[in-house]
Design a protein around this motif. Structure first.
Motif, PDB file in Angstrom:
ATOM      1  N   ARG A  27      44.222  36.625  51.702  1.00  0.00           N
ATOM      2  CA  ARG A  27      44.486  37.201  50.386  1.00  0.00           C
ATOM      3  C   ARG A  27      45.195  38.535  50.567  1.00  0.00           C
ATOM      4  O   ARG A  27      44.991  39.223  51.556  1.00  0.00           O
ATOM      5  N   PHE A  29      46.316  42.354  48.679  1.00  0.00           N
ATOM      6  CA  PHE A  29      45.838  43.327  47.693  1.00  0.00           C
ATOM      7  C   PHE A  29      46.846  44.453  47.531  1.00  0.00           C
ATOM      8  O   PHE A  29      47.562  44.787  48.467  1.00  0.00           O
ATOM      9  N   THR A  34      40.583  48.004  47.799  1.00  0.00           N
ATOM     10  CA  THR A  34      40.234  46.682  47.286  1.00  0.00           C
ATOM     11  C   THR A  34      40.213  45.649  48.414  1.00  0.00           C
ATOM     12  O   THR A  34      39.344  44.779  48.453  1.00  0.00           O
ATOM     13  N   ALA A  35      41.146  45.761  49.343  1.00  0.00           N
ATOM     14  CA  ALA A  35      41.172  44.862  50.498  1.00  0.00           C
ATOM     15  C   ALA A  35      39.910  45.037  51.347  1.00  0.00           C
ATOM     16  O   ALA A  35      39.309  44.057  51.791  1.00  0.00           O
ATOM     17  N   GLU A  37      36.936  46.183  50.320  1.00  0.00           N
ATOM     18  CA  GLU A  37      35.792  45.642  49.560  1.00  0.00           C
ATOM     19  C   GLU A  37      35.698  44.127  49.722  1.00  0.00           C
ATOM     20  O   GLU A  37      34.629  43.587  49.992  1.00  0.00           O
ATOM     21  N   TYR A  38      36.813  43.445  49.528  1.00  0.00           N
ATOM     22  CA  TYR A  38      36.847  41.983  49.611  1.00  0.00           C
ATOM     23  C   TYR A  38      36.495  41.505  51.019  1.00  0.00           C
ATOM     24  O   TYR A  38      35.637  40.640  51.202  1.00  0.00           O
ATOM     25  N   ALA A  39      37.159  42.057  52.014  1.00  0.00           N
ATOM     26  CA  ALA A  39      36.950  41.626  53.395  1.00  0.00           C
ATOM     27  C   ALA A  39      35.543  41.952  53.884  1.00  0.00           C
ATOM     28  O   ALA A  39      34.949  41.181  54.641  1.00  0.00           O
ATOM     29  N   LYS A  40      35.008  43.067  53.448  1.00  0.00           N
ATOM     30  CA  LYS A  40      33.653  43.460  53.859  1.00  0.00           C
ATOM     31  C   LYS A  40      32.627  42.451  53.359  1.00  0.00           C
ATOM     32  O   LYS A  40      31.697  42.095  54.078  1.00  0.00           O
ATOM     33  N   LYS A  41      32.809  41.950  52.144  1.00  0.00           N
ATOM     34  CA  LYS A  41      31.895  40.939  51.607  1.00  0.00           C
ATOM     35  C   LYS A  41      31.922  39.676  52.464  1.00  0.00           C
ATOM     36  O   LYS A  41      30.874  39.110  52.776  1.00  0.00           O
ATOM     37  N   ILE A  42      33.106  39.234  52.841  1.00  0.00           N
ATOM     38  CA  ILE A  42      33.238  38.033  53.677  1.00  0.00           C
ATOM     39  C   ILE A  42      32.616  38.275  55.051  1.00  0.00           C
ATOM     40  O   ILE A  42      31.837  37.456  55.545  1.00  0.00           O
TER      41      ILE A  42
END
Length: 68
Positions: A27, A29, A34-35, A37-42
């Motif tokens: 993905r 960003f 924001t990148a 946040e997203y990657a940390k969740k994964i």
């Protein structure tokens, strides 16, 4: 081999999240935060390392060391 994720700047001035060993972004960003946040969740969900890179490709830091 341990799976990893990487946050890298793209040529369009955006930020991309990639699986380790892949050239194709999962993905893209418009900003670094924001990148992350997203990657940390994964990465947290899969319990794998996450790395933030500079434009030259070198690693800035291992994201698990950053508290968001």
């Amino acid at each position: 081999m341990t799976r990893t994720y990487h946050i890298v700047p793209s040529v369009q001035g955006k930020w991309s999240v990639l699986k380790g060993g892949s050239d194709r972004a999962i993905r893209n960003f418009s900003n670094e935060y924001t990148a992350i946040e997203y990657a940390k969740k994964i990465a947290d969900k899969e319990a794998v390392p996450l790395y933030l890179h500079r434009k030259d490709g070198s690693v800035v830091t291992k994201i698990s060391e950053i508290k968001i």
